[in-house]
Design an enzyme around this catalytic site. Structure first.
Site, PDB file in Angstrom:
ATOM      1  N   GLY A  12      41.415  43.554  33.062  1.00 16.78           N
ATOM      2  CA  GLY A  12      42.190  42.862  34.084  1.00 16.78           C
ATOM      3  C   GLY A  12      43.681  42.780  33.816  1.00 16.78           C
ATOM      4  O   GLY A  12      44.438  42.394  34.690  1.00 16.78           O
ATOM      5  N   MET A  63      36.432  46.387  34.438  1.00 18.08           N
ATOM      6  CA  MET A  63      35.173  47.134  34.348  1.00 18.08           C
ATOM      7  C   MET A  63      34.210  46.493  33.367  1.00 18.08           C
ATOM      8  O   MET A  63      32.996  46.658  33.494  1.00 18.08           O
ATOM      9  CB  MET A  63      35.439  48.598  33.965  1.00 18.08           C
ATOM     10  CG  MET A  63      35.986  49.443  35.101  1.00 18.08           C
ATOM     11  SD  MET A  63      34.915  49.488  36.577  1.00 18.08           S
ATOM     12  CE  MET A  63      33.392  50.186  35.927  1.00 18.08           C
ATOM     13  N   ILE A  85      41.456  47.876  39.451  1.00 17.79           N
ATOM     14  CA  ILE A  85      40.606  47.522  38.317  1.00 17.79           C
ATOM     15  C   ILE A  85      41.013  48.307  37.078  1.00 17.79           C
ATOM     16  O   ILE A  85      41.476  49.451  37.183  1.00 17.79           O
ATOM     17  CB  ILE A  85      39.109  47.753  38.680  1.00 17.79           C
ATOM     18  CG1 ILE A  85      38.181  47.012  37.735  1.00 17.79           C
ATOM     19  CG2 ILE A  85      38.784  49.230  38.799  1.00 17.79           C
ATOM     20  CD1 ILE A  85      36.750  46.874  38.264  1.00 17.79           C
ATOM     21  N   CYS A  86      40.874  47.680  35.898  1.00 17.61           N
ATOM     22  CA  CYS A  86      41.072  48.359  34.613  1.00 17.61           C
ATOM     23  C   CYS A  86      39.922  47.937  33.707  1.00 17.61           C
ATOM     24  O   CYS A  86      38.836  47.644  34.193  1.00 17.61           O
ATOM     25  CB  CYS A  86      42.448  48.046  34.020  1.00 17.61           C
ATOM     26  SG  CYS A  86      42.681  46.314  33.533  1.00 17.61           S
ATOM     27  N   ARG A  87      40.131  47.872  32.392  1.00 20.36           N
ATOM     28  CA  ARG A  87      39.026  47.495  31.499  1.00 20.36           C
ATOM     29  C   ARG A  87      38.760  45.998  31.560  1.00 20.36           C
ATOM     30  O   ARG A  87      37.639  45.559  31.681  1.00 20.36           O
ATOM     31  CB  ARG A  87      39.312  47.930  30.059  1.00 20.36           C
ATOM     32  CG  ARG A  87      38.149  47.622  29.108  1.00 20.36           C
ATOM     33  CD  ARG A  87      38.360  48.199  27.730  1.00 20.36           C
ATOM     34  NE  ARG A  87      39.640  47.848  27.162  1.00 20.36           N
ATOM     35  CZ  ARG A  87      39.905  46.697  26.525  1.00 20.36           C
ATOM     36  NH1 ARG A  87      38.967  45.785  26.374  1.00 20.36           N
ATOM     37  NH2 ARG A  87      41.105  46.474  26.030  1.00 20.36           N
TER      38      ARG A  87
END
Length: 109
Positions: free
Chosen positions: A64, A88, A60-62
């Site tokens: 995708g 996120m 996961i990141c901010r």
């Protein structure tokens, strides 16, 4: 995005999922999923030993994008990893639990 990158939506991530957060330190400190493992994308190649065991590991990141690149890289290295579409930002909007450093209110930056 390439169809070869396995991806799930936020609502497909199990509650007991093994999460790998590839955002930068300030993003991680501001708000993250409880229990996630933090390895910034810029450090992935030299920190492969820090990748958590999971079958699969959800990356996961901010939003995708970085996690999709990290997913492609880690799958090439032999890991069983899946990108979390929406990142996120989607995690927070869906009401999933979050925590932050100190007593700050968790947020996605």
């Amino acid at each position: 995005m390439s169809a070869s990158i396995p991806e799930v939506s936020i609502d497909q991530v199990p509650a007991d999922a093994v999460l790998l957060d590839v955002r930068e330190d300030d993003e991680w400190a501001a708000g993250r999923a409880p229990g996630a493992v933090h390895v910034p994308m810029t450090q992935l190649a030299e920190r492969l030993d820090d990748i958590p065991d999971g079958n699969p590991v959800y990356v996961i990141c901010r939003s995708g994008g970085r996690s999709a690149r990290a997913t492609a890289y880690l799958n090439q290295q032999g890991w069983d990893v899946v990108n979390v579409a929406g990142g996120m930002g989607g995690w927070a909007r869906s009401g999933r639990p979050m925590e932050a450093d100190g007593d700050a209110v968790p947020e996605v930056i």
